[in-house]
Design a protein around this motif. Structure first.
Motif, PDB file in Angstrom:
ATOM      1  N   THR A 103       4.517  18.253 -11.593  1.00 42.87           N
ATOM      2  CA  THR A 103       4.197  17.754 -11.141  1.00 42.87           C
ATOM      3  C   THR A 103       4.574  15.809 -10.671  1.00 42.87           C
ATOM      4  OG1 THR A 103       2.400  16.739 -12.677  1.00 42.87           O
ATOM      5  CG2 THR A 103       1.894  18.032 -11.713  1.00 42.87           C
ATOM      6  N   GLY A 129      -3.862  11.418 -17.487  1.00 46.14           N
ATOM      7  CA  GLY A 129      -3.673  11.148 -16.380  1.00 46.14           C
ATOM      8  C   GLY A 129      -2.973  11.323 -15.059  1.00 46.14           C
ATOM      9  N   THR A 130      -3.451  11.239 -13.870  1.00 45.33           N
ATOM     10  CA  THR A 130      -1.991  10.963 -12.869  1.00 45.33           C
ATOM     11  C   THR A 130      -1.586   9.753 -13.165  1.00 45.33           C
ATOM     12  OG1 THR A 130      -3.132  12.888 -12.093  1.00 45.33           O
ATOM     13  CG2 THR A 130      -1.352  11.571 -10.770  1.00 45.33           C
ATOM     14  N   LYS A 180       1.520  13.912 -13.411  1.00 46.05           N
ATOM     15  CA  LYS A 180      -0.356  14.418 -14.969  1.00 46.05           C
ATOM     16  C   LYS A 180       0.967  13.558 -15.674  1.00 46.05           C
ATOM     17  CE  LYS A 180      -2.843  18.391 -12.644  1.00 46.05           C
ATOM     18  NZ  LYS A 180      -3.520  19.351 -13.114  1.00 46.05           N
TER      19      LYS A 180
END
Length: 384
Positions: free
Chosen positions: A349, A302-303, A309
């Motif tokens: 990200t 997940g983040t 991420k």
């Protein structure tokens, strides 16, 4: 001369008168001849009778029988000796045939044992091949000719040659097994040395013995000892390789990543001051596949703040890896994965200045230098 008698005239010839005078003499000669012939016949008859009398005389007959008996006894003695010689030759031949039959029986048993042993050897060879171990020598396939019945026409040299062939085959198989054991041992030691270089110590039994292989003097024909040594070496190699597969030594972006930032202190790209970099960065384009550095269990997907991420995988032995700044995650928490399995796609990200993959290795929660693992992976790539 003419003679007249009784009015008849007779002509006389002196030869006639002379012939008439000779007739008595001729008659005497014939009688003497007959008398001589009779005497000769009587003498021959007498000799024959005498010979028969002598032959049938007890003394002479016994003497002749004695000579014939001695001669017959000599012949019988010789015949007996010849028969004994023939019997000795037959006995020797039968003994030789018995020895050959015994040798052939032993050879048949050796072939049966060799066939059983070869099944074990074949299984070990296949196991080693599946593990990726290649031996410089390949165990020789035994030439099994089936049931060998003792053959009367086989000579001693034939059995000796067959026995030598079986012995040579067993020796070659033994040497091949030793070569296979050495190959497995060398591979195991290579893996262990590489893992120890990154601080890993797999639990593998150590034997502590070695040296060139020299067949034992007076040893039997069994190859079980060498085969068991191969089995032990393969077991150790399997343990070492299992530890290797659990070690995060694979490049997460093979063939496409360029190392752009190393592990340790560096200038922070955002704050422009020295900061600690807990991993290594691979410069890749967005969407590049990212693979697990080793097998394990996904503990996070997940983040995660500045990581963006991120996927984190637990590999056991206190080791975990992190894959950050990805554009897409392809696994879920709790999932078991294999080394080299895709976990997502690279991106930019989180706290990132451009597309790349941030890769971390942690032991006990603390970051350690991943480049040492990557270098070990390159060295041991043939075992992966």
């Amino acid at each position: 001369m003419i003679v007249e008698a009784g009015g008849v005239t007779v002509k006389s010839d002196e030869r006639v008168i002379g012939l008439g005078r000779q007739q008595p003499r001729q008659r005497h000669r014939s009688a003497a001849y007959l008398l001589l012939t009779g005497a000769v016949a009587l003498l021959l008859g007498t000799n024959a009778v005498t010979g028969l009398a002598l032959y049938f005389a007890p003394e002479i007959n016994g003497l002749m029988r004695k000579d014939n008996s001695a001669l017959s006894h000599a012949y019988e003695q010789r015949i007996t000796e010849l028969r004994l010689e023939v019997d000795r030759l037959h006995s020797r031949q039968y003994a030789q045939m018995g020895d050959m039959n015994l040798q052939m029986h032993e050879l048949v048993q050796q072939q049966e044992v060799l066939s059983e042993q070869h099944e074990y050897v074949r299984a070990l060879t296949d196991m080693a091949r599946d593990m990726g171990i290649a031996s410089p020598q390949t165990p020789t396939d035994p030439v099994i000719t089936g049931s060998i019945a003792p053959q009367p026409h086989l000579s001693g040299s034939d059995t000796v040659a067959l026995a030598a062939s079986i012995s040579t085959m067993q020796h070659e198989t033994r040497m091949a097994l030793v070569s296979l054991s050495d190959a497995a041992t060398l591979s195991t030691n290579e893996i262990l040395d590489g893992l120890r270089g990154v601080g890993l110590e797999p639990q593998v039994a150590e034997t502590g013995i070695g040296g060139p292989f020299i067949p034992a003097r007076g040893s039997g024909e069994s190859i079980i000892d060498e085969a068991n040594a191969v089995a032990d070496a393969l077991a150790r190699y399997h343990s070492a390789k299992t530890a290797l597969l659990a070690a995060p030594i694979r490049i997460p972006v093979p063939g496409s990543g360029v190392l752009s930032s190393g592990f340790g202190n560096r200038k922070d790209p955002f704050l422009n001051r020295t900061a600690f970099h807990s991993g290594i960065d691979f410069r890749v384009t967005t969407g590049t596949p990212v693979f697990a550095a080793a097998g394990g269990k996904v503990v996070f997907a997940g983040t995660n703040g500045g990581y963006g991420k991120m996927v984190e995988i637990d590999h056991g032995n206190g080791l975990t890896t992190r894959y950050a700044h990805m554009s897409q995650i392809g696994v879920t928490a709790g999932q078991s994965i294999l080394g080299g399995q895709r976990v997502g796609l690279s991106g930019s990200t989180g706290r990132s200045t451009g597309p790349h993959l941030h890769f971390e290795v942690r032991r006990g929660g603390s970051a350690i230098d991943p480049s040492r693992f990557i270098a070990t992976g390159r060295t041991l790539s043939s075992h992966l």
